[in-house]
Design a protein around this motif. Structure first.
Motif, mmCIF file in Angstrom:
data_model
loop_
_atom_site.group_PDB
_atom_site.id
_atom_site.type_symbol
_atom_site.label_atom_id
_atom_site.label_comp_id
_atom_site.label_asym_id
_atom_site.label_seq_id
_atom_site.Cartn_x
_atom_site.Cartn_y
_atom_site.Cartn_z
ATOM 1 N N PRO A 103 0.831 -1.214 0.000
ATOM 2 C CA PRO A 103 0.000 0.000 0.000
ATOM 3 C C PRO A 103 0.863 1.260 0.000
ATOM 4 N N ARG A 104 0.361 2.305 -0.645
ATOM 5 C CA ARG A 104 1.135 3.530 -0.813
ATOM 6 C C ARG A 104 0.271 4.792 -0.786
ATOM 7 N N LEU A 105 -1.000 4.644 -0.435
ATOM 8 C CA LEU A 105 -1.920 5.782 -0.332
ATOM 9 C C LEU A 105 -2.793 5.576 0.901
ATOM 10 N N PHE A 106 -2.805 6.591 1.792
ATOM 11 C CA PHE A 106 -3.459 6.432 3.081
ATOM 12 C C PHE A 106 -4.279 7.675 3.418
ATOM 13 N N ARG A 107 -5.527 7.468 3.775
ATOM 14 C CA ARG A 107 -6.374 8.578 4.209
ATOM 15 C C ARG A 107 -6.211 8.798 5.712
ATOM 16 N N LEU A 108 -6.270 10.071 6.109
ATOM 17 C CA LEU A 108 -6.295 10.452 7.525
ATOM 18 C C LEU A 108 -7.512 11.358 7.725
ATOM 19 N N PRO A 109 -8.723 10.790 7.753
ATOM 20 C CA PRO A 109 -9.943 11.610 7.783
ATOM 21 C C PRO A 109 -10.016 12.554 8.972
ATOM 22 N N GLU A 110 -9.499 12.109 10.116
ATOM 23 C CA GLU A 110 -9.577 12.956 11.303
ATOM 24 C C GLU A 110 -8.736 14.223 11.153
ATOM 25 N N SER A 111 -7.747 14.178 10.270
ATOM 26 C CA SER A 111 -6.887 15.342 10.004
ATOM 27 C C SER A 111 -7.188 15.981 8.660
ATOM 28 N N ARG A 112 -8.180 15.460 7.950
ATOM 29 C CA ARG A 112 -8.490 15.927 6.590
ATOM 30 C C ARG A 112 -7.217 15.931 5.753
ATOM 31 N N ALA A 113 -6.528 14.800 5.763
ATOM 32 C CA ALA A 113 -5.223 14.706 5.121
ATOM 33 C C ALA A 113 -5.073 13.375 4.391
ATOM 34 N N ILE A 114 -4.018 13.305 3.600
ATOM 35 C CA ILE A 114 -3.652 12.077 2.879
ATOM 36 C C ILE A 114 -2.139 11.940 2.939
ATOM 37 N N ILE A 115 -1.669 10.721 3.078
ATOM 38 C CA ILE A 115 -0.246 10.420 2.912
ATOM 39 C C ILE A 115 -0.100 9.541 1.685
ATOM 40 N N ASN A 116 0.815 9.929 0.799
ATOM 41 C CA ASN A 116 1.073 9.076 -0.357
ATOM 42 C C ASN A 116 2.570 8.859 -0.530
ATOM 43 N N ARG A 117 2.908 7.673 -0.982
ATOM 44 C CA ARG A 117 4.265 7.370 -1.416
ATOM 45 C C ARG A 117 4.187 6.617 -2.740
ATOM 46 N N MET A 118 3.419 7.211 -3.669
ATOM 47 C CA MET A 118 3.134 6.559 -4.948
ATOM 48 C C MET A 118 4.399 6.318 -5.761
ATOM 49 N N GLY A 119 5.294 7.306 -5.793
ATOM 50 C CA GLY A 119 6.549 7.109 -6.519
ATOM 51 C C GLY A 119 6.460 7.340 -8.019
ATOM 52 N N PHE A 120 5.665 8.341 -8.430
ATOM 53 C CA PHE A 120 5.564 8.700 -9.856
ATOM 54 C C PHE A 120 5.169 7.494 -10.712
ATOM 55 N N ASN A 121 4.154 6.751 -10.304
ATOM 56 C CA ASN A 121 3.642 5.666 -11.145
ATOM 57 C C ASN A 121 2.922 6.266 -12.353
ATOM 58 N N ASN A 122 3.406 5.935 -13.543
ATOM 59 C CA ASN A 122 2.791 6.458 -14.767
ATOM 60 C C ASN A 122 3.290 5.665 -15.964
ATOM 61 N N SER A 123 2.634 5.858 -17.093
ATOM 62 C CA SER A 123 2.973 5.076 -18.287
ATOM 63 C C SER A 123 3.979 5.761 -19.198
ATOM 64 N N GLY A 124 4.570 6.867 -18.742
ATOM 65 C CA GLY A 124 5.647 7.507 -19.487
ATOM 66 C C GLY A 124 5.205 8.662 -20.353
ATOM 67 N N ALA A 125 6.178 9.481 -20.743
ATOM 68 C CA ALA A 125 5.903 10.723 -21.464
ATOM 69 C C ALA A 125 5.275 10.487 -22.839
ATOM 70 N N ALA A 126 5.747 9.491 -23.575
ATOM 71 C CA ALA A 126 5.214 9.253 -24.918
ATOM 72 C C ALA A 126 3.741 8.879 -24.863
ATOM 73 N N ALA A 127 3.363 8.021 -23.903
ATOM 74 C CA ALA A 127 1.961 7.630 -23.761
ATOM 75 C C ALA A 127 1.100 8.821 -23.359
ATOM 76 N N ALA A 128 1.601 9.653 -22.442
ATOM 77 C CA ALA A 128 0.853 10.842 -22.029
ATOM 78 C C ALA A 128 0.674 11.805 -23.197
ATOM 79 N N ALA A 129 1.709 11.949 -24.017
ATOM 80 C CA ALA A 129 1.614 12.834 -25.180
ATOM 81 C C ALA A 129 0.532 12.358 -26.141
ATOM 82 N N ARG A 130 0.413 11.053 -26.322
ATOM 83 C CA ARG A 130 -0.631 10.532 -27.218
ATOM 84 C C ARG A 130 -2.020 10.870 -26.682
#
Length: 350
Positions: A103-130
């Motif tokens: 897990p890498r995404l955590f809600r903290l509702p009592e603080s109205r906050a989120i912690i994430n350690r996603m690490g730039f998960n994505n399909s890359g610049a060429a795919a985004a450009a398309r």
């Protein structure tokens, strides 16, 4: 209604699973252009007073979606249709990567906050450009946030950013260099001015006429914030986005690793905004993000010197009508106070 659904249903499921479901639903909405156009007519900011011009780009409203939500640039049109004045996609890296283990995404509702350690998960610049190349069913101002591919060494970081910039600049209204995420090892070291200068200079050259901004961390000491502001102004950048998530855990009951966003970041983000406006507000456009929850927060950021304001965590806790409510309330407040436009408010209490 949304708060009830969130409390009774969504909060019971894994945060990242709900996020992926939301992205799929938004993409489905994007495949229905008549519905997207109808939503845009109903929810998008239209008041003349809300229009903002910044670094040569016309924004229908000052409140936009921060990077981190639409990581792969797949939902720009439906997000714009919900009422955001701009949508910043990413963070996108030159090469596709899976990000950090779950897990890498955590809600903290009592603080109205989120912690994430996603690490730039994505399909890359060429795919985004398309995806960004496709004709959208509704108009949208698109920012593209770029970061370093994790497997690329720090010595090759400049080349990696330049690859992304060259690939994505033709499809972006503005570009953002992200050197402030805490979830890619060594990335924040690039904020040191001696290392940041050649990086920004090279990316600015690669971006061509596309406005370039840099996104900084709230954890930088004040003197380093001043140094980055002077560097950005000296290089002729369009602006600074302040701030990214924080590694501080002050005021929250969690020790999960990652970047903290939401309400606990509010005070520091506002401090950084005020400092930047004092140091370089006449030379740089400042985009304020961090702990923005409601109309009062947006109003306060504008008064403190932000030309544009962004949010993300508030969308999780407030739901899809959040940007519409903020822009509607902002237009009413401008009228009530006798201001003709957002520009008349920016920096009035700085």
């Amino acid at each position: 209604m949304y708060r009830l659904v969130f409390t009774q249903v969504l909060s019971r499921f894994d945060a990242e699973a709900v996020h992926h479901l939301t992205i799929r639903l938004l993409r489905l909405l994007g495949m229905l252009p008549p519905v997207t156009r109808l939503l845009h007519r109903l929810l998008a900011p239209r008041a003349e007073s809300l229009r903002v011009q910044a670094f040569g780009v016309h924004f229908p409203g000052p409140f936009g979606l921060a990077a981190g939500f639409d990581k792969d640039a797949g939902c720009v049109a439906p997000l714009a249709a919900l009422g955001f004045g701009h949508v910043e996609v990413g963070t996108i890296t030159a090469h596709a990567q899976p990000g950090n283990p779950r897990p890498r995404l955590f809600r903290l509702p009592e603080s109205r906050a989120i912690i994430n350690r996603m690490g730039f998960n994505n399909s890359g610049a060429a795919a985004a450009a398309r995806r960004l190349r496709r004709v959208r069913s509704v108009p949208a101002v698109v920012g593209v946030n770029i970061g370093k591919t994790k497997v690329v060494s720090e010595a090759d970081a400049v080349r990696d950013y330049v690859t992304s910039a060259r690939t994505l600049a033709p499809f972006a209204d503005y570009l953002v260099v992200n050197v402030s995420s805490p979830n890619t090892p060594g990335l924040r070291d690039l904020q040191a001015v001696d290392r940041l200068r050649p990086l920004l200079a090279a990316v600015k050259d690669a971006a061509g006429r596309t406005p370039l901004l840099v996104k900084i961390a709230p954890d930088l000491p004040d003197e380093e914030i001043d140094a980055v502001a002077e560097l950005a102004a000296g290089l002729g950048l369009a602006g600074i986005i302040a701030t990214n998530t924080t590694i501080s855990r002050a005021g929250v009951a969690s020790t999960e690793a990652g970047g903290l966003s939401g309400r606990p970041l509010k005070a520091r983000s506002l401090e950084v905004l005020r400092r930047l406006h004092q140091k370089a507000g006449d030379r740089l456009t400042i985009v304020s993000v961090g702990g923005v929850e409601d109309l009062d927060d947006v109003w306060e950021r504008l008064l403190a010197g932000a030309t544009l304001v962004q949010g993300y965590t508030g969308l999780i806790y407030e739901g899809p009508l959040w940007p519409y409510r903020i822009h509607r309330g902002l237009a009413r407040r401008l009228r009530r106070h006798g201001y003709a436009s957002v520009r008349d408010v920016v920096g009035r209490t700085a």
